[in-house]
Design a protein around this motif. Structure first.
Motif, PDB file in Angstrom:
ATOM      1  N   LEU A 135       0.748  -1.116   0.133  1.00  0.00           N
ATOM      2  CA  LEU A 135       0.081   0.121   0.049  1.00  0.00           C
ATOM      3  C   LEU A 135       0.765   1.030  -0.065  1.00  0.00           C
ATOM      4  CD1 LEU A 135      -2.803   1.206   0.261  1.00  0.00           C
ATOM      5  CD2 LEU A 135      -2.623   1.154   2.672  1.00  0.00           C
ATOM      6  N   LYS A 136       1.950   1.319   0.728  1.00  0.00           N
ATOM      7  CA  LYS A 136       2.906   2.390   0.939  1.00  0.00           C
ATOM      8  C   LYS A 136       3.459   2.553  -0.588  1.00  0.00           C
ATOM      9  CE  LYS A 136       7.047   3.837   2.807  1.00  0.00           C
ATOM     10  NZ  LYS A 136       8.384   3.534   3.934  1.00  0.00           N
ATOM     11  N   PHE A 137       3.825   1.555  -1.129  1.00  0.00           N
ATOM     12  CA  PHE A 137       4.558   1.716  -2.396  1.00  0.00           C
ATOM     13  C   PHE A 137       3.617   2.197  -3.551  1.00  0.00           C
ATOM     14  CE2 PHE A 137       7.425  -1.982  -1.138  1.00  0.00           C
ATOM     15  CZ  PHE A 137       8.376  -1.127  -0.277  1.00  0.00           C
ATOM     16  N   GLN A 138       2.413   1.713  -3.530  1.00  0.00           N
ATOM     17  CA  GLN A 138       1.505   2.083  -4.552  1.00  0.00           C
ATOM     18  C   GLN A 138       0.961   3.371  -4.377  1.00  0.00           C
ATOM     19  OE1 GLN A 138      -1.527  -1.148  -3.439  1.00  0.00           O
ATOM     20  NE2 GLN A 138      -1.269  -2.004  -5.493  1.00  0.00           N
ATOM     21  N   LEU A 139       0.702   4.018  -3.081  1.00  0.00           N
ATOM     22  CA  LEU A 139       0.430   5.445  -2.720  1.00  0.00           C
ATOM     23  C   LEU A 139       1.593   6.467  -3.212  1.00  0.00           C
ATOM     24  CD1 LEU A 139      -1.453   5.015   0.696  1.00  0.00           C
ATOM     25  CD2 LEU A 139      -2.632   5.280  -1.875  1.00  0.00           C
ATOM     26  N   ASN A 140       2.626   5.812  -2.900  1.00  0.00           N
ATOM     27  CA  ASN A 140       4.043   6.705  -3.377  1.00  0.00           C
ATOM     28  C   ASN A 140       4.180   6.873  -4.798  1.00  0.00           C
ATOM     29  OD1 ASN A 140       4.749   7.252  -0.590  1.00  0.00           O
ATOM     30  ND2 ASN A 140       6.126   5.473  -0.497  1.00  0.00           N
ATOM     31  N   GLN A 141       3.832   5.862  -5.402  1.00  0.00           N
ATOM     32  CA  GLN A 141       3.861   5.858  -7.021  1.00  0.00           C
ATOM     33  C   GLN A 141       2.771   6.813  -7.633  1.00  0.00           C
ATOM     34  OE1 GLN A 141       3.247   2.122  -9.022  1.00  0.00           O
ATOM     35  NE2 GLN A 141       5.538   2.629 -10.019  1.00  0.00           N
ATOM     36  N   VAL A 142       1.572   6.782  -6.763  1.00  0.00           N
ATOM     37  CA  VAL A 142       0.767   7.643  -7.447  1.00  0.00           C
ATOM     38  C   VAL A 142       1.137   9.043  -7.079  1.00  0.00           C
ATOM     39  CG1 VAL A 142      -1.793   8.640  -6.977  1.00  0.00           C
ATOM     40  CG2 VAL A 142      -1.225   6.041  -6.726  1.00  0.00           C
ATOM     41  N   GLU A 143       1.538   9.406  -5.985  1.00  0.00           N
ATOM     42  CA  GLU A 143       2.035  10.841  -5.762  1.00  0.00           C
ATOM     43  C   GLU A 143       3.131  11.162  -6.460  1.00  0.00           C
ATOM     44  OE1 GLU A 143       2.957  10.651  -1.521  1.00  0.00           O
ATOM     45  OE2 GLU A 143       0.803  10.526  -0.986  1.00  0.00           O
ATOM     46  N   SER A 144       4.047  10.321  -6.789  1.00  0.00           N
ATOM     47  CA  SER A 144       5.174  10.425  -7.925  1.00  0.00           C
ATOM     48  C   SER A 144       4.605  10.922  -9.164  1.00  0.00           C
ATOM     49  CB  SER A 144       6.131   9.184  -8.032  1.00  0.00           C
ATOM     50  OG  SER A 144       6.667   8.970  -6.767  1.00  0.00           O
ATOM     51  N   VAL A 145       3.586  10.415  -9.642  1.00  0.00           N
ATOM     52  CA  VAL A 145       2.971  10.542 -11.041  1.00  0.00           C
ATOM     53  C   VAL A 145       2.323  11.639 -10.856  1.00  0.00           C
ATOM     54  CG1 VAL A 145       1.065   9.872 -12.746  1.00  0.00           C
ATOM     55  CG2 VAL A 145       2.806   8.278 -11.677  1.00  0.00           C
ATOM     56  N   GLN A 146       1.588  12.083  -9.910  1.00  0.00           N
ATOM     57  CA  GLN A 146       0.939  13.511  -9.753  1.00  0.00           C
ATOM     58  C   GLN A 146       2.317  14.383  -9.661  1.00  0.00           C
ATOM     59  OE1 GLN A 146      -0.849  14.259  -6.049  1.00  0.00           O
ATOM     60  NE2 GLN A 146      -1.321  16.214  -6.542  1.00  0.00           N
ATOM     61  N   LEU A 147       3.229  14.434  -8.884  1.00  0.00           N
ATOM     62  CA  LEU A 147       4.370  15.420  -8.727  1.00  0.00           C
ATOM     63  C   LEU A 147       5.055  15.644 -10.193  1.00  0.00           C
ATOM     64  CD1 LEU A 147       5.871  17.143  -6.991  1.00  0.00           C
ATOM     65  CD2 LEU A 147       7.465  15.085  -6.328  1.00  0.00           C
ATOM     66  N   TYR A 148       5.181  14.487 -11.071  1.00  0.00           N
ATOM     67  CA  TYR A 148       6.014  14.743 -12.225  1.00  0.00           C
ATOM     68  C   TYR A 148       5.175  15.502 -13.235  1.00  0.00           C
ATOM     69  CZ  TYR A 148       7.724  13.249 -16.648  1.00  0.00           C
ATOM     70  OH  TYR A 148       8.590  13.280 -17.861  1.00  0.00           O
ATOM     71  N   TYR A 149       3.794  15.318 -13.256  1.00  0.00           N
ATOM     72  CA  TYR A 149       2.970  16.075 -14.230  1.00  0.00           C
ATOM     73  C   TYR A 149       2.812  17.432 -13.774  1.00  0.00           C
ATOM     74  CZ  TYR A 149       2.223  12.117 -16.888  1.00  0.00           C
ATOM     75  OH  TYR A 149       2.349  11.052 -17.952  1.00  0.00           O
ATOM     76  N   VAL A 150       2.821  17.676 -12.443  1.00  0.00           N
ATOM     77  CA  VAL A 150       2.484  18.984 -11.946  1.00  0.00           C
ATOM     78  C   VAL A 150       3.848  19.880 -12.131  1.00  0.00           C
ATOM     79  CG1 VAL A 150       2.321  20.295  -9.684  1.00  0.00           C
ATOM     80  CG2 VAL A 150       0.880  18.503 -10.050  1.00  0.00           C
ATOM     81  N   GLN A 151       4.941  19.549 -11.877  1.00  0.00           N
ATOM     82  CA  GLN A 151       6.301  19.901 -12.293  1.00  0.00           C
ATOM     83  C   GLN A 151       6.204  20.032 -13.909  1.00  0.00           C
ATOM     84  OE1 GLN A 151       7.939  21.332  -9.748  1.00  0.00           O
ATOM     85  NE2 GLN A 151       6.371  20.340  -8.529  1.00  0.00           N
ATOM     86  N   SER A 152       5.998  19.337 -14.630  1.00  0.00           N
ATOM     87  CA  SER A 152       5.878  19.468 -15.986  1.00  0.00           C
ATOM     88  C   SER A 152       4.748  20.493 -16.361  1.00  0.00           C
ATOM     89  CB  SER A 152       5.330  18.161 -16.834  1.00  0.00           C
ATOM     90  OG  SER A 152       6.359  17.180 -16.608  1.00  0.00           O
ATOM     91  N   ALA A 153       3.788  20.955 -15.738  1.00  0.00           N
ATOM     92  CA  ALA A 153       2.986  21.801 -16.103  1.00  0.00           C
ATOM     93  C   ALA A 153       3.812  23.028 -15.713  1.00  0.00           C
ATOM     94  CB  ALA A 153       1.738  21.604 -15.242  1.00  0.00           C
ATOM     95  N   ILE A 154       4.258  23.265 -14.463  1.00  0.00           N
ATOM     96  CA  ILE A 154       5.223  24.338 -14.216  1.00  0.00           C
ATOM     97  C   ILE A 154       6.242  24.709 -15.086  1.00  0.00           C
ATOM     98  CG2 ILE A 154       6.679  25.335 -12.377  1.00  0.00           C
ATOM     99  CD1 ILE A 154       5.134  23.718 -10.394  1.00  0.00           C
ATOM    100  N   ILE A 155       6.634  23.687 -15.531  1.00  0.00           N
ATOM    101  CA  ILE A 155       7.899  24.092 -16.498  1.00  0.00           C
ATOM    102  C   ILE A 155       7.344  24.731 -17.734  1.00  0.00           C
ATOM    103  CG2 ILE A 155       9.791  22.979 -18.253  1.00  0.00           C
ATOM    104  CD1 ILE A 155       9.981  20.890 -15.644  1.00  0.00           C
ATOM    105  N   ASN A 156       6.072  24.052 -18.434  1.00  0.00           N
ATOM    106  CA  ASN A 156       5.458  24.353 -19.425  1.00  0.00           C
ATOM    107  C   ASN A 156       5.216  25.919 -19.326  1.00  0.00           C
ATOM    108  OD1 ASN A 156       5.555  22.181 -21.419  1.00  0.00           O
ATOM    109  ND2 ASN A 156       4.080  21.277 -20.115  1.00  0.00           N
ATOM    110  N   TYR A 157       4.637  26.172 -18.162  1.00  0.00           N
ATOM    111  CA  TYR A 157       4.330  27.522 -17.836  1.00  0.00           C
ATOM    112  C   TYR A 157       5.450  28.714 -17.939  1.00  0.00           C
ATOM    113  CZ  TYR A 157       2.935  31.672 -15.118  1.00  0.00           C
ATOM    114  OH  TYR A 157       2.930  33.197 -14.573  1.00  0.00           O
ATOM    115  N   LEU A 158       6.543  28.296 -17.546  1.00  0.00           N
ATOM    116  CA  LEU A 158       7.824  28.994 -17.633  1.00  0.00           C
ATOM    117  C   LEU A 158       8.334  29.460 -18.815  1.00  0.00           C
ATOM    118  CD1 LEU A 158       9.425  27.640 -14.396  1.00  0.00           C
ATOM    119  CD2 LEU A 158       8.266  29.909 -14.648  1.00  0.00           C
ATOM    120  N   ILE A 159       8.604  28.242 -19.831  1.00  0.00           N
ATOM    121  CA  ILE A 159       9.291  28.445 -20.777  1.00  0.00           C
ATOM    122  C   ILE A 159       8.532  28.160 -22.276  1.00  0.00           C
ATOM    123  CG2 ILE A 159      11.270  27.422 -19.557  1.00  0.00           C
ATOM    124  CD1 ILE A 159      11.352  24.881 -20.797  1.00  0.00           C
ATOM    125  N   ASN A 160       7.291  28.028 -22.352  1.00  0.00           N
ATOM    126  CA  ASN A 160       6.448  27.717 -23.572  1.00  0.00           C
ATOM    127  C   ASN A 160       5.493  28.960 -23.711  1.00  0.00           C
ATOM    128  OD1 ASN A 160       7.548  25.283 -24.766  1.00  0.00           O
ATOM    129  ND2 ASN A 160       7.233  24.504 -22.567  1.00  0.00           N
TER     130      ASN A 160
END
Length: 405
Positions: free
Chosen positions: A380-405
């Motif tokens: 359960l810990k690994f699965q929830l951490n993986q979900v949070e990692s996916v969310q974190l990845y796309y949120v940061q990608s959105a921030i990068i897009n905001y900054l340089i595109n």
């Protein structure tokens, strides 16, 4: 607007279905958002000011009647009528229009910034909703898994290979997971309300979220032009240009004004005389000039504009530094998210192997339900951490897009 479209296209980097959903939400938000509408009205007002400055000073009309008529050779003057028009120096009106246009350009950049920020906020809320739904699914799966273990424990109790305590432990663990599930339900309601508010619609409206998101094999290649074309930076360029135009207008205001007019004086005929110009009216064209002899205001405005130019340059440099730091941070956190995701993937595989070993032990007649709980908790810990990692990845990608595109 072109940069906004690029942002919308690049902000979704997982699946085409996701891109369709999120893009439509972003467009809906930009169309309905009250702040964007207010910025559009502000821009329209700034554009209208271009027409406002394309005017001349009021035309002066005056009329007077001589109570005591002055007598001249050609007759008595009965009244006096005057009309005059002052004109600004050559190029002054154009300078005013250029300044008004430069100020409207600043307002237009504000619209682009607001749309970018709104797109980022919608994307972040969208990914948060997906993460909550993904966690709910994970909890549901683990609750069902614990129910399976509970049935196994009950069977073991019947044959004397497990104690009732093992069954109670499994039930307690299920209660804890149900509690987490209910808390996530409340989080979803709150985030759903936030998402719908961003779209300026009823908070109870349903939201379609992509069912599954995984990390791409490679990070997307950004086709943007870097921070120099971020609207937050372009805003300072437009502000700088508006100050330049303000100084040009200030210099024009320091030039003299010229005026043209005419006086008309009707003259009464002299009844006791007969000559050629008897009663001839008087028409007198006039030209006037106004000079700003005491021009301390002009000099003061020029000094202010010079300091404002330096201030704008410093503010732009500071903003660039902040955005560069934010970009470096976002790239770093996104890389961390990928590392964490890959680690959780390995851990999940190993925990599955451990689970299989436990199940094989059960087939031979021995099973330690404490180990079962430990493995389930790790999974359960690994699965929830993986979900949070996916969310974190796309949120940061959105921030990068905001900054340089």
């Amino acid at each position: 607007m072109k940069n906004i479209k690029i942002l919308i296209c690049l902000i979704m980097v997982s699946t085409w279905a996701e891109a369709q959903d999120l893009q439509s939400y972003i467009l809906e938000a930009q169309e309905n958002n009250p702040q964007i509408q207010a910025f559009n009205l502000k821009y329209s007002i700034a554009q209208e000011k271009v027409n406002e400055v394309n005017t001349l000073p009021n035309t002066n009309l005056s009329a007077g009647y001589f109570v005591s008529e002055p007598e001249t050779r050609t007759g008595a003057q009965r009244a006096r009528f005057s009309v005059s028009q002052m004109l600004p120096w050559f190029g002054t009106i154009t300078a005013r229009q250029n300044y008004a246009v430069s100020m409207s350009n600043v307002d237009y950049i504000e619209i682009a910034i607001a749309k970018r920020k709104l797109a980022l906020a919608v994307a972040q809320s969208y990914y948060q909703l997906h993460a909550i739904e993904a966690k709910q699914k994970v909890l549901d799966q683990n609750i069902q898994l614990l129910k399976t273990y509970e049935r196994l424990a009950l069977t073991s109790v019947e044959v004397g290979k497990a104690s009732a305590v093992d069954v109670l432990k499994l039930q307690i663990r299920q209660n804890e997971l149900r509690q987490q599930r209910e808390i996530l339900d409340q989080d979803y309601v709150a985030e759903k309300s936030n998402f719908n508010n961003l779209l300026n619609r009823k908070t109870t409206m349903s939201i379609g979220i992509v069912s599954e998101m995984t990390l791409p094999l490679e990070d997307p290649i950004y086709l943007g032009n870097g921070l120099e074309l971020n609207p937050e930076i372009l805003k300072y360029d437009e502000l700088y240009e508006s100050i330049v135009q303000s100084e040009l207008l200030n210099k024009k205001d320091g030039a003299p004004n010229i005026g043209f007019g005419v006086d008309f004086i009707p003259v009464q005929e002299r009844p006791d005389m007969n000559f050629e110009d008897n009663g001839k009216d008087i028409v007198m064209p006039m030209v006037t000039f106004s000079f700003p002899i005491f021009n301390n205001r002009i000099k003061s405005v020029s000094k202010q504009n010079e300091m404002r130019l330096k201030e704008t340059e410093l503010q732009k440099n500071e903003r660039i530094n902040l955005l560069q730091s934010a970009l470096a941070k976002a790239e770093s956190v996104r890389n961390e998210a990928r590392i964490k995701y890959n680690t959780q993937q390995i851990n999940l595989k190993q925990s599955k192997n451990a689970e299989e070993i436990l199940m094989k032990n059960y087939e031979t007649g021995t099973i330690d339900f404490n180990d079962v709980l430990d493995i389930q908790e790790l999974q359960l810990k690994f699965q929830l951490n993986q979900v949070e990692s996916v969310q974190l990845y796309y949120v940061q990608s959105a921030i990068i897009n905001y900054l340089i595109n």
